[in-house]
Design a protein around this motif. Structure first.
Motif, PDB file in Angstrom:
ATOM      1  N   ASP A  66       0.832  -1.200   0.000  1.00  0.00           N
ATOM      2  CA  ASP A  66       0.000   0.000   0.000  1.00  0.00           C
ATOM      3  C   ASP A  66       0.868   1.251   0.000  1.00  0.00           C
ATOM      4  O   ASP A  66       0.623   2.211  -0.748  1.00  0.00           O
ATOM      5  CB  ASP A  66      -0.914   0.018   1.235  1.00  0.00           C
ATOM      6  N   ASN A  67       1.874   1.271   0.854  1.00  0.00           N
ATOM      7  CA  ASN A  67       2.773   2.428   0.940  1.00  0.00           C
ATOM      8  C   ASN A  67       3.511   2.652  -0.376  1.00  0.00           C
ATOM      9  O   ASN A  67       3.635   3.790  -0.850  1.00  0.00           O
ATOM     10  CB  ASN A  67       3.777   2.228   2.078  1.00  0.00           C
ATOM     11  N   LEU A  68       4.015   1.574  -0.967  1.00  0.00           N
ATOM     12  CA  LEU A  68       4.751   1.686  -2.231  1.00  0.00           C
ATOM     13  C   LEU A  68       3.872   2.305  -3.314  1.00  0.00           C
ATOM     14  O   LEU A  68       4.301   3.194  -4.061  1.00  0.00           O
ATOM     15  CB  LEU A  68       5.251   0.304  -2.663  1.00  0.00           C
ATOM     16  N   ILE A  69       2.636   1.862  -3.382  1.00  0.00           N
ATOM     17  CA  ILE A  69       1.710   2.358  -4.402  1.00  0.00           C
ATOM     18  C   ILE A  69       1.357   3.820  -4.170  1.00  0.00           C
ATOM     19  O   ILE A  69       1.418   4.649  -5.090  1.00  0.00           O
ATOM     20  CB  ILE A  69       0.438   1.484  -4.429  1.00  0.00           C
ATOM     21  N   LEU A  70       0.996   4.171  -2.950  1.00  0.00           N
ATOM     22  CA  LEU A  70       0.552   5.535  -2.667  1.00  0.00           C
ATOM     23  C   LEU A  70       1.693   6.541  -2.776  1.00  0.00           C
ATOM     24  O   LEU A  70       1.529   7.628  -3.346  1.00  0.00           O
ATOM     25  CB  LEU A  70      -0.099   5.597  -1.281  1.00  0.00           C
ATOM     26  N   HIS A  71       2.866   6.183  -2.244  1.00  0.00           N
ATOM     27  CA  HIS A  71       4.026   7.067  -2.375  1.00  0.00           C
ATOM     28  C   HIS A  71       4.408   7.225  -3.847  1.00  0.00           C
ATOM     29  O   HIS A  71       4.768   8.327  -4.301  1.00  0.00           O
ATOM     30  CB  HIS A  71       5.208   6.504  -1.585  1.00  0.00           C
ATOM     31  N   ASN A  72       4.338   6.142  -4.595  1.00  0.00           N
ATOM     32  CA  ASN A  72       4.687   6.187  -6.014  1.00  0.00           C
ATOM     33  C   ASN A  72       3.719   7.082  -6.793  1.00  0.00           C
ATOM     34  O   ASN A  72       4.128   7.849  -7.665  1.00  0.00           O
ATOM     35  CB  ASN A  72       4.672   4.774  -6.597  1.00  0.00           C
ATOM     36  N   ALA A  73       2.442   6.984  -6.446  1.00  0.00           N
ATOM     37  CA  ALA A  73       1.433   7.787  -7.133  1.00  0.00           C
ATOM     38  C   ALA A  73       1.694   9.280  -6.966  1.00  0.00           C
ATOM     39  O   ALA A  73       1.565  10.061  -7.915  1.00  0.00           O
ATOM     40  CB  ALA A  73       0.044   7.433  -6.616  1.00  0.00           C
ATOM     41  N   VAL A  74       2.079   9.664  -5.758  1.00  0.00           N
ATOM     42  CA  VAL A  74       2.320  11.080  -5.460  1.00  0.00           C
ATOM     43  C   VAL A  74       3.692  11.529  -5.951  1.00  0.00           C
ATOM     44  O   VAL A  74       3.834  12.571  -6.601  1.00  0.00           O
ATOM     45  CB  VAL A  74       2.169  11.342  -3.950  1.00  0.00           C
ATOM     46  N   ASN A  75       4.716  10.739  -5.658  1.00  0.00           N
ATOM     47  CA  ASN A  75       6.094  11.169  -5.929  1.00  0.00           C
ATOM     48  C   ASN A  75       6.553  10.945  -7.368  1.00  0.00           C
ATOM     49  O   ASN A  75       7.528  11.546  -7.810  1.00  0.00           O
ATOM     50  CB  ASN A  75       7.053  10.445  -4.981  1.00  0.00           C
ATOM     51  N   HIS A  76       5.842  10.059  -8.072  1.00  0.00           N
ATOM     52  CA  HIS A  76       6.312   9.693  -9.411  1.00  0.00           C
ATOM     53  C   HIS A  76       5.266   9.879 -10.504  1.00  0.00           C
ATOM     54  O   HIS A  76       5.614  10.187 -11.642  1.00  0.00           O
ATOM     55  CB  HIS A  76       6.784   8.234  -9.390  1.00  0.00           C
ATOM     56  N   LEU A  77       3.991   9.706 -10.149  1.00  0.00           N
ATOM     57  CA  LEU A  77       2.936   9.745 -11.163  1.00  0.00           C
ATOM     58  C   LEU A  77       2.170  11.064 -11.180  1.00  0.00           C
ATOM     59  O   LEU A  77       1.213  11.203 -11.947  1.00  0.00           O
ATOM     60  CB  LEU A  77       1.972   8.568 -10.960  1.00  0.00           C
ATOM     61  N   GLY A  78       2.538  11.991 -10.314  1.00  0.00           N
ATOM     62  CA  GLY A  78       1.946  13.325 -10.367  1.00  0.00           C
ATOM     63  C   GLY A  78       0.584  13.473  -9.740  1.00  0.00           C
ATOM     64  O   GLY A  78      -0.134  14.454 -10.014  1.00  0.00           O
ATOM     65  N   VAL A  79       0.179  12.540  -8.881  1.00  0.00           N
ATOM     66  CA  VAL A  79      -1.125  12.638  -8.224  1.00  0.00           C
ATOM     67  C   VAL A  79      -1.112  13.800  -7.227  1.00  0.00           C
ATOM     68  O   VAL A  79      -0.201  13.928  -6.406  1.00  0.00           O
ATOM     69  CB  VAL A  79      -1.488  11.314  -7.511  1.00  0.00           C
ATOM     70  N   LYS A  80      -2.139  14.642  -7.289  1.00  0.00           N
ATOM     71  CA  LYS A  80      -2.266  15.802  -6.409  1.00  0.00           C
ATOM     72  C   LYS A  80      -3.510  15.744  -5.524  1.00  0.00           C
ATOM     73  O   LYS A  80      -3.694  16.586  -4.655  1.00  0.00           O
ATOM     74  CB  LYS A  80      -2.316  17.089  -7.246  1.00  0.00           C
ATOM     75  N   HIS A  81      -4.354  14.751  -5.766  1.00  0.00           N
ATOM     76  CA  HIS A  81      -5.612  14.631  -5.019  1.00  0.00           C
ATOM     77  C   HIS A  81      -5.849  13.161  -4.692  1.00  0.00           C
ATOM     78  O   HIS A  81      -5.895  12.316  -5.596  1.00  0.00           O
ATOM     79  CB  HIS A  81      -6.769  15.185  -5.856  1.00  0.00           C
ATOM     80  N   LEU A  82      -5.957  12.833  -3.407  1.00  0.00           N
ATOM     81  CA  LEU A  82      -6.240  11.480  -2.947  1.00  0.00           C
ATOM     82  C   LEU A  82      -7.664  11.427  -2.404  1.00  0.00           C
ATOM     83  O   LEU A  82      -8.061  12.276  -1.606  1.00  0.00           O
ATOM     84  CB  LEU A  82      -5.264  11.057  -1.844  1.00  0.00           C
ATOM     85  N   ILE A  83      -8.413  10.423  -2.847  1.00  0.00           N
ATOM     86  CA  ILE A  83      -9.768  10.196  -2.332  1.00  0.00           C
ATOM     87  C   ILE A  83      -9.799   8.822  -1.677  1.00  0.00           C
ATOM     88  O   ILE A  83      -9.441   7.818  -2.300  1.00  0.00           O
ATOM     89  CB  ILE A  83     -10.821  10.251  -3.457  1.00  0.00           C
ATOM     90  N   THR A  84     -10.234   8.776  -0.423  1.00  0.00           N
ATOM     91  CA  THR A  84     -10.336   7.509   0.291  1.00  0.00           C
ATOM     92  C   THR A  84     -11.542   7.582   1.222  1.00  0.00           C
ATOM     93  O   THR A  84     -12.383   8.481   1.086  1.00  0.00           O
ATOM     94  CB  THR A  84      -9.021   7.205   1.051  1.00  0.00           C
ATOM     95  N   SER A  85     -11.679   6.634   2.147  1.00  0.00           N
ATOM     96  CA  SER A  85     -12.754   6.707   3.138  1.00  0.00           C
ATOM     97  C   SER A  85     -12.143   6.629   4.528  1.00  0.00           C
ATOM     98  O   SER A  85     -10.979   6.249   4.688  1.00  0.00           O
ATOM     99  CB  SER A  85     -13.753   5.557   2.944  1.00  0.00           C
ATOM    100  N   LYS A  86     -12.917   6.982   5.521  1.00  0.00           N
ATOM    101  CA  LYS A  86     -12.403   7.003   6.891  1.00  0.00           C
ATOM    102  C   LYS A  86     -12.429   5.636   7.559  1.00  0.00           C
ATOM    103  O   LYS A  86     -12.064   5.515   8.723  1.00  0.00           O
ATOM    104  CB  LYS A  86     -13.184   8.019   7.728  1.00  0.00           C
ATOM    105  N   ILE A  87     -12.826   4.595   6.821  1.00  0.00           N
ATOM    106  CA  ILE A  87     -12.838   3.257   7.416  1.00  0.00           C
ATOM    107  C   ILE A  87     -11.858   2.318   6.703  1.00  0.00           C
ATOM    108  O   ILE A  87     -11.956   1.096   6.813  1.00  0.00           O
ATOM    109  CB  ILE A  87     -14.256   2.633   7.435  1.00  0.00           C
ATOM    110  N   GLU A  88     -10.892   2.904   6.008  1.00  0.00           N
ATOM    111  CA  GLU A  88      -9.848   2.089   5.379  1.00  0.00           C
ATOM    112  C   GLU A  88      -8.885   1.548   6.433  1.00  0.00           C
ATOM    113  O   GLU A  88      -8.843   2.022   7.578  1.00  0.00           O
ATOM    114  CB  GLU A  88      -9.066   2.933   4.365  1.00  0.00           C
ATOM    115  N   HIS A  89      -8.085   0.564   6.047  1.00  0.00           N
ATOM    116  CA  HIS A  89      -7.010   0.074   6.903  1.00  0.00           C
ATOM    117  C   HIS A  89      -6.023   1.214   7.128  1.00  0.00           C
ATOM    118  O   HIS A  89      -5.828   2.076   6.268  1.00  0.00           O
ATOM    119  CB  HIS A  89      -6.307  -1.108   6.221  1.00  0.00           C
ATOM    120  N   HIS A  90      -5.391   1.220   8.302  1.00  0.00           N
ATOM    121  CA  HIS A  90      -4.459   2.307   8.613  1.00  0.00           C
ATOM    122  C   HIS A  90      -3.267   2.364   7.657  1.00  0.00           C
ATOM    123  O   HIS A  90      -2.623   3.417   7.528  1.00  0.00           O
ATOM    124  CB  HIS A  90      -3.964   2.166  10.053  1.00  0.00           C
TER     125      HIS A  90
END
Length: 377
Positions: A75-99
């Motif tokens: 999960d960390n690899l994907i999310l960090h990669n999305a922001v740091n490498h793929l240019g993602v500027k907006h994350l949408i999730t829910s408040k009941i996701e895994h930490h």
């Protein structure tokens, strides 16, 4: 009394066939996959064969699978990669996701100036699809949606094809934490527009300390770990050969017996729900966990009509292993962030227990558990 294990959403018992594969690999396949001699080549061949077999179960190519130490790392690899490498500027999730998702998204929002939005959920833990579409419609930045396929505490199923379709419609990336689904539900990534997903072997009778991330072909990967070129440069670290082979074996077994296991698990869950309803009309169920069509066959989250902070301890003393929420929060006195989000205060204050099943769970074990609950309540 023989111990009863009903905490399979936390981890599962390793299958005997998996133990055999790991043991054999430890004895005979001890080379470093990065070494060029015959021992290294043998290990490398084994790892790549396992990667190919795992990829085939999801109808993707081997190059799209990156081995990790866990679902959390994936999960960390994907999310960090999305922001740091793929240019993602907006994350949408829910408040009941895994930490692993919630805390990572919050960290990226705080440190990378990323906009973070939370989609609404109802009292059953269902994602508000209309609100998700509104968030996607109004998003002018490059966006990634991260929503888990099965909630690890209440078992609620995400309408994953609908979410994937919306993300595709609005050109957003879609990441799903599929840790609780893999090995229990079929996932065909050729027919489903998921860009990134994760797995953890110990959730489907494999070893702990190994998992994988799926990156849809075409997305480059910026590693979080540096110091080597393993995993085609995506993750530096000597591959955990024995665990990878064990994971591949566990997944192969799970996929081949999925239909039979699902019938067994639904029978166990149906039987348990019926027995609890006979025990007391005041017992309730959190989320959709009592609904066999809209929740995982492996999870039943039960809310008892009282507050008993010793219930988990008393069940443990009786040899019955369960969880009050996510095992990742064990030892915490904060309670479940999932139940706090979906329940009113007066109901969240009652004692809730997550019972989770596996193919090894028996009806006799359910009978013993219900009898013990009757004594304690």
């Amino acid at each position: 009394m023989k111990p009863i294990y009903l905490d399979n959403a936390a981890t599962t018992k390793m299958a005997p066939e998996v133990i055999s594969v790991i043991s054999n690999s430890m004895e005979l396949n001890y080379g470093n996959p990065s070494s060029t001699h015959q021992f290294g080549r043998k290990a490398k061949t084994s790892v790549e064969k396992a990667r190919k077999q795992i990829a085939a179960h999801f109808n993707v190519s081997a190059q799209e699978i990156v081995f990790t130490s866990s679902g959390t790392e994936a999960d960390n690899l994907i999310l960090h990669n999305a922001v740091n490498h793929l240019g993602v500027k907006h994350l949408i999730t829910s408040k009941i996701e895994h930490h692993a998702v919630l805390h990572t998204c919050k960290f990226l929002s705080d440190t990378k100036n990323i906009r973070l939005s939370y989609v609404n959920i109802d009292t059953f833990g269902n994602v508000d699809i209309s609100h998700l579409e509104t968030l996607l419609q109004s998003s002018e930045e490059k966006t990634l949606v991260s929503l888990m396929m099965i909630n690890n505490e209440i078992g609620t199923l995400l309408p994953i094809k609908n979410v994937a379709g919306l993300c595709k419609k609005y050109e957003a990336l879609f990441h799903s934490d599929t840790v609780q689904a893999i090995g229990h539900y079929p996932i065909d990534l050729h027919d489903m527009a998921i860009d990134f997903m994760v797995a953890s072997a110990h959730k489907f009778h494999g070893p702990k300390g190994v998992g994988f991330a799926f990156f849809r072909k075409g997305f480059g990967i910026l590693p979080m770990l540096h110091g080597g070129e393993q995993e085609r440069g995506a993750r530096s670290s000597t591959e955990n050969v024995h665990a990878i082979l064990g994971m591949e074996k566990a997944l192969d077994i799970a996929v081949s017996s999925m239909e039979k296991d699902m019938l067994h698990l639904n029978n166990i869950k149906r039987y348990f729900i019926s027995a609890l309803k006979k025990l007391s009309n005041d017992i309730d169920f959190n989320g959709n966990s009592h609904d066999l069509d809209n929740s995982s066959c492996t999870i039943l989250n039960v809310r008892f009509p009282l507050k008993n902070s010793m219930l988990l301890f008393e069940l443990d003393l009786a040899g019955i292993a369960v969880s009050g929420g996510s095992a990742c929060q064990s030892g915490s006195n904060k309670g479940s962030h999932v139940l706090s989000e979906i329940l009113p205060v007066n109901e969240a204050d009652k004692t809730s227990v997550r019972f989770s099943f596996s193919k090894y769970t028996t009806l006799q074990e359910i009978d013993v558990t219900v009898k013990k609950l009757q004594e304690l309540l």
